[in-house]
Design a protein around this motif. Structure first.
Motif, PDB file in Angstrom:
ATOM      1  N   ALA A 155       0.774 -10.069  -3.368  1.00 51.18           N
ATOM      2  CA  ALA A 155       1.091  -8.937  -2.500  1.00 51.18           C
ATOM      3  C   ALA A 155       2.299  -8.208  -3.071  1.00 51.18           C
ATOM      4  O   ALA A 155       2.825  -8.565  -4.134  1.00 51.18           O
ATOM      5  N   VAL A 201       4.681  -8.870   1.163  1.00 48.29           N
ATOM      6  CA  VAL A 201       4.336 -10.285   1.274  1.00 48.29           C
ATOM      7  C   VAL A 201       4.839 -10.883   2.582  1.00 48.29           C
ATOM      8  O   VAL A 201       4.360 -11.934   3.024  1.00 48.29           O
ATOM      9  N   THR A 214       3.323   0.303   3.086  1.00 47.61           N
ATOM     10  CA  THR A 214       3.329  -1.096   2.649  1.00 47.61           C
ATOM     11  C   THR A 214       3.781  -2.088   3.712  1.00 47.61           C
ATOM     12  O   THR A 214       4.021  -3.252   3.397  1.00 47.61           O
ATOM     13  N   THR A 224      -0.576 -16.200  -2.295  1.00 45.65           N
ATOM     14  CA  THR A 224      -0.681 -14.790  -1.945  1.00 45.65           C
ATOM     15  C   THR A 224      -0.216 -13.893  -3.080  1.00 45.65           C
ATOM     16  O   THR A 224       0.833 -14.135  -3.678  1.00 45.65           O
ATOM     17  N   GLU A 279      -3.472  -8.334  -1.240  1.00 43.30           N
ATOM     18  CA  GLU A 279      -3.286  -7.219  -0.306  1.00 43.30           C
ATOM     19  C   GLU A 279      -2.262  -6.233  -0.841  1.00 43.30           C
ATOM     20  O   GLU A 279      -1.370  -6.598  -1.605  1.00 43.30           O
ATOM     21  N   GLU A 280      -2.387  -4.959  -0.437  1.00 45.09           N
ATOM     22  CA  GLU A 280      -1.370  -3.953  -0.734  1.00 45.09           C
ATOM     23  C   GLU A 280      -0.494  -3.791   0.498  1.00 45.09           C
ATOM     24  O   GLU A 280      -0.575  -2.817   1.243  1.00 45.09           O
ATOM     25  N   ASN A 281       0.334  -4.778   0.719  1.00 48.22           N
ATOM     26  CA  ASN A 281       1.247  -4.837   1.858  1.00 48.22           C
ATOM     27  C   ASN A 281       2.381  -5.764   1.429  1.00 48.22           C
ATOM     28  O   ASN A 281       2.211  -6.597   0.537  1.00 48.22           O
ATOM     29  N   LEU A 324      -1.324  -5.897  -9.184  1.00 44.85           N
ATOM     30  CA  LEU A 324      -2.462  -5.687  -8.298  1.00 44.85           C
ATOM     31  C   LEU A 324      -3.662  -5.047  -8.988  1.00 44.85           C
ATOM     32  O   LEU A 324      -4.599  -4.609  -8.330  1.00 44.85           O
ATOM     33  N   GLY A 331       2.259 -10.311   6.166  1.00 43.65           N
ATOM     34  CA  GLY A 331       0.997  -9.620   5.955  1.00 43.65           C
ATOM     35  C   GLY A 331      -0.223 -10.502   6.152  1.00 43.65           C
ATOM     36  O   GLY A 331      -0.183 -11.506   6.879  1.00 43.65           O
TER      37      GLY A 331
END
Length: 253
Positions: free
Chosen positions: A214, A191, A59, A212, A187-189, A234, A194
């Motif tokens: 995330a 916040v 992540t 965002t 996104e899968e990261n 998500l 990213g």
């Protein structure tokens, strides 16, 4: 070792879990980036990994690879695009980080011939006028489902497959901003630092509203991928709920 091979004229591919690559940040910086060496890092298990605990979730890689000078950072929407990205990565004169998730592919047909992808440019998958969902990697599929959910609510959502976290084509994203008043990155990261942060940096000073979706600033606990994606907002349904909230906030007096 990969840097040494690259100095010798080869193009090494380093295949490694995203979470384990964190331990090599210094080598990526000084042994690879500083010399602009053509090493390709294939980051398996990027994003939410599942039942391996907080040590194994990938992540943070969009954040820590994005700060490395001379690096190209990319992530495919499906297994077909992954093979084209690998060809693209192997044709670059400098270092590349290519991240992809744990699990099965989407099930799309695979092209028999590989092609080069245009650097820095995303891919517009669906037109929309109320909001633009800009996703990178696995969440692209969720965003396509989100757009269908929003459509049933009378909300027109565009969907963009970002492909790249670095570099980013400013003209492309400014064009997206003119299509809809709100850009929502997914996104899968974490916040922090990213893809969403990259887009805000790119469009700083422009009249663009960016939000965002995330993972939070922290460690993701143990749990299955579906349960964790539900918890952290998500899934397609959760993304739709968040987008609806954001649009209501924009129109509130």
């Amino acid at each position: 070792f990969a840097a040494g091979l690259a100095c010798g004229g080869l193009k090494p591919v380093v295949a490694i879990y995203s979470t384990f690559l964190q331990r090599s940040f210094d080598q990526m910086m000084h042994d690879v980036a500083l010399q602009k060496l053509p090493v390709v890092f294939c980051l398996d298990r990027a994003g939410i990994v599942g039942d391996d605990g907080p040590t194994h979730h990938g992540t943070f890689d969009l954040s820590f690879t994005r700060v490395l000078p001379h690096f190209i950072v990319m992530s495919p929407k499906d297994e077909n695009e992954l093979q084209h990205m690998l060809k693209t990565a192997l044709n670059q004169p400098g270092p590349v980080a290519l991240r992809y998730p744990r699990g099965n592919g989407v099930g799309v047909p695979l092209d028999t011939e590989f092609r080069l992808l245009p650097l820095a440019k995303g891919e517009l998958l669906r037109e929309g006028k109320d909001v633009t969902l800009v996703a990178i990697g696995e969440p692209v599929q969720s965003c396509l489902e989100t757009a269908k959910i929003l459509e049933r609510q009378g909300i027109s959502a565009a969907v963009v497959n970002a492909r790249f976290a670095k570099p980013l084509d400013k003209a492309f994203y400014l064009g997206l901003a003119r299509r809809a008043p709100l850009l929502v990155t997914v996104e899968e990261n974490t916040v922090v630092g990213g893809f969403g942060g990259a887009l805000r940096e790119l469009l700083e000073g422009e009249r663009v509203e960016i939000r965002t979706i995330a993972l939070p600033d922290g460690f993701v606990e143990h749990g299955s991928q579906p349960k964790l994606r539900e918890k952290y907002g998500l899934t397609a349904d959760k993304i739709a709920e968040r987008v609806t909230e954001l649009l209501k906030q924009r129109t509130a007096p």
